[in-house]
Enzyme design. Structure first.
Site, mmCIF file in Angstrom:
data_model
loop_
_atom_site.group_PDB
_atom_site.id
_atom_site.type_symbol
_atom_site.label_atom_id
_atom_site.label_comp_id
_atom_site.label_asym_id
_atom_site.label_seq_id
_atom_site.Cartn_x
_atom_site.Cartn_y
_atom_site.Cartn_z
ATOM 1 N N GLY A 252 13.446 -72.114 -22.332
ATOM 2 C CA GLY A 252 13.197 -73.314 -21.539
ATOM 3 C C GLY A 252 13.928 -74.554 -22.006
ATOM 4 O O GLY A 252 13.374 -75.655 -21.988
ATOM 5 N N CYS B 249 20.063 -72.181 -15.165
ATOM 6 C CA CYS B 249 19.002 -71.711 -16.064
ATOM 7 C C CYS B 249 17.779 -71.258 -15.272
ATOM 8 O O CYS B 249 17.207 -72.035 -14.508
ATOM 9 C CB CYS B 249 18.606 -72.815 -17.038
ATOM 10 N N ILE C 259 28.437 -64.899 -16.092
ATOM 11 C CA ILE C 259 27.183 -65.288 -15.442
ATOM 12 C C ILE C 259 26.157 -65.761 -16.469
ATOM 13 O O ILE C 259 26.261 -65.413 -17.652
ATOM 14 C CB ILE C 259 26.565 -64.122 -14.657
ATOM 15 N N ASN C 260 25.197 -66.550 -15.991
ATOM 16 C CA ASN C 260 24.020 -66.822 -16.798
ATOM 17 C C ASN C 260 23.095 -65.606 -16.691
ATOM 18 O O ASN C 260 23.455 -64.602 -16.069
ATOM 19 C CB ASN C 260 23.325 -68.104 -16.310
ATOM 20 N N GLY D 173 26.592 -59.781 -21.336
ATOM 21 C CA GLY D 173 26.566 -58.447 -21.931
ATOM 22 C C GLY D 173 27.769 -58.081 -22.765
ATOM 23 O O GLY D 173 27.921 -56.921 -23.154
ATOM 24 N N GLY E 13 26.990 -63.846 -25.893
ATOM 25 C CA GLY E 13 25.670 -64.425 -26.010
ATOM 26 C C GLY E 13 24.696 -63.625 -26.843
ATOM 27 O O GLY E 13 24.640 -63.767 -28.069
#
Length: 305
Positions: free
Chosen positions: A72, A131, A192-193, A245, A266
C-alpha cells in the site's frame, strides 16, 4: 566483445538491468552487500506527497511461482525522501536514479513530481498509475485512457526530466492506455505492474491478506508481461521498459526481443538480493550463446520474426 549498453530516454545506461520500485528500497540498503553502481540504474521506493503507513497486516501471501503483496505504498513522504533518503543514496550510488511516484489525485502526482524533478540525483520520473493496493488512486488512473492522459499532462507541465508512465495489466486493452499516455506527452512507459490476485486460508476460511486482494508478481506473470510489452512496443514510438516475472539473463534478452529497451527486476530481489548483480554478470555469456554482440541491436527484433 559484447556490448551491454542501452539508451533510456536519451541517457546511456551501462546495461539494461534495473531493480524495480518497491523491491530495492532507496538503494543504500543493498549497497551494504554489493556495489550497486554495477546496475544500469534502479527505481526507488514508491513516493507520495505525504507519509503513508501502508495497508494493515498481513499484507504478503505466498503463491506458486510468485507472491501477492498489499503493502500500500508505505513511504516517508516526498519531503523526507528528499531531505533524508536521497543524501544517503548519493553516498553509495554515483549514477542517476529513477524516482517512482504514486498519488491519489492529479494534483498530488504533479506536486510530488515537481519536487523530485529538482533533485540532481533523479534522472527520470516513473509515475505509477497502476498500483492495485490503494483505494482512490494508482490503478484507478491507469485503467482509463483519459485519466491516464490527464496525469501525464499535469506532470509534464511541472517537470523537465523524462516522464515514464508505469502501466497496469489489469485492463482489457493496455494498448489504448499506452497510446493515450504517448499522445499526452509521456517520454516512456514501463510495464507491467502487478496483477490483481488473492489467497484464502483454508484453516480460517478467510482471505490471507487483510486487504483481501493484492498485487500478484513473480515468474508466473512473465508470459503475460512479455505479451503486453510486445503489444505496446509495437503500438508506440516511445521507449518501453519491460518488467514482470524477470529472474534471469535469458528473461532480460527475451524482454528486449519483445521490444523493451531496458528491463526491471522486481520480486526476484526479494528471493535473492544478489540477483540483479548476477544477471549483469551472466549477460555476456548468454549473449555469446545466442550470437548477440550488441543488446541495442535486438530491441524489438521479435517483431520481424
Amino acid at each position: 566483445m559484447e556490448s551491454l549498453k542501452v539508451n533510456l530516454c536519451g541517457t546511456e545506461l551501462d546495461n539494461p538491468v534495473i531493480p524495480a520500485s518497491g523491491t530495492f528500497g532507496f538503494g543504500y540498503e543493498f549497497a551494504e552487500i554489493y556495489d550497486i553502481n554495477c546496475l544500469g540504474t534502479f527505481s526507488f521506493k514508491g513516493t507520495t506527497k505525504d507519509e503513508r503507513f501502508g495497508n494493515p497486516t498481513p499484507r504478503i501471501a505466498e503463491c506458486p511461482n510468485g507472491m501477492i503483496n498489499s503493502v500500500g505504498l508505505q513511504n516517508p513522504g516526498v519531503e523526507k525522501v528528499i531531505r533524508e533518503e536521497l543524501p544517503k543514496l548519493k553516498k553509495c550510488f554515483r549514477k542517476k536514479v529513477i524516482a517512482n511516484v504514486g498519488g491519489f489525485s492529479t494534483q498530488e502526482y504533479a506536486y510530488t513530481c515537481e519536487k523530485l524533478d529538482k533533485e540532481d540525483a533523479v534522472g527520470w520520473l516513473e509515475v505509477n498509475i497502476s498500483c492495485p493496493n490503494v483505494h482512490g488512486g494508482g490503478m484507478s488512473f491507469g485503467t482509463n485512457p483519459d485519466s491516464a492522459a490527464e496525469v501525464v499532462k499535469a506532470v509534464k507541465k511541472v517537470t523537465t526530466k523524462p516522464v515514464i508512465i508505469k502501466l497496469t495489466p489489469n485492463v482489457t486493452d493496455i494498448v489504448s492506455v499506452a497510446r493515450a499516455c504517448e499522445n499526452a506527452g509521456a517520454d516512456g512507459l514501463s510495464l507491467i505492474n502487478t496483477m490483481l490476485g488473492m489467497r484464502i486460508d483454508l484453516k480460517t476460511k478467510k482471505p490471507v491478506i487483510a486487504n483481501v486482494m493484492g498485487g500478484y508478481s513473480g515468474p508466473a506473470v512473465f508470459p503475460v508481461a512479455l505479451r503486453m510489452v510486445y503489444q505496446v512496443s509495437n503500438a508506440v514510438s516511445i521507449p518501453v521498459i519491460g518488467l514482470g516475472g524477470v529472474s534471469s539473463a535469458e528473461d532480460v534478452i527475451e524482454m528486449m526481443l519483445a521490444g523493451a529497451c531496458a528491463v526491471q527486476i522486481g520480486s526476484a530481489n526479494l528471493v535473492d538480493p544478489f540477483v540483479c548483480r548476477n544477471i549483469i554478470g551472466e549477460l555476456p555469456s548468454v549473449m555469446k550463446k545466442y550470437k548477440i554482440e550488441n543488446l541495442k541491436d535486438i530491441i524489438g527484433a521479435a517483431k520481424n520474426g
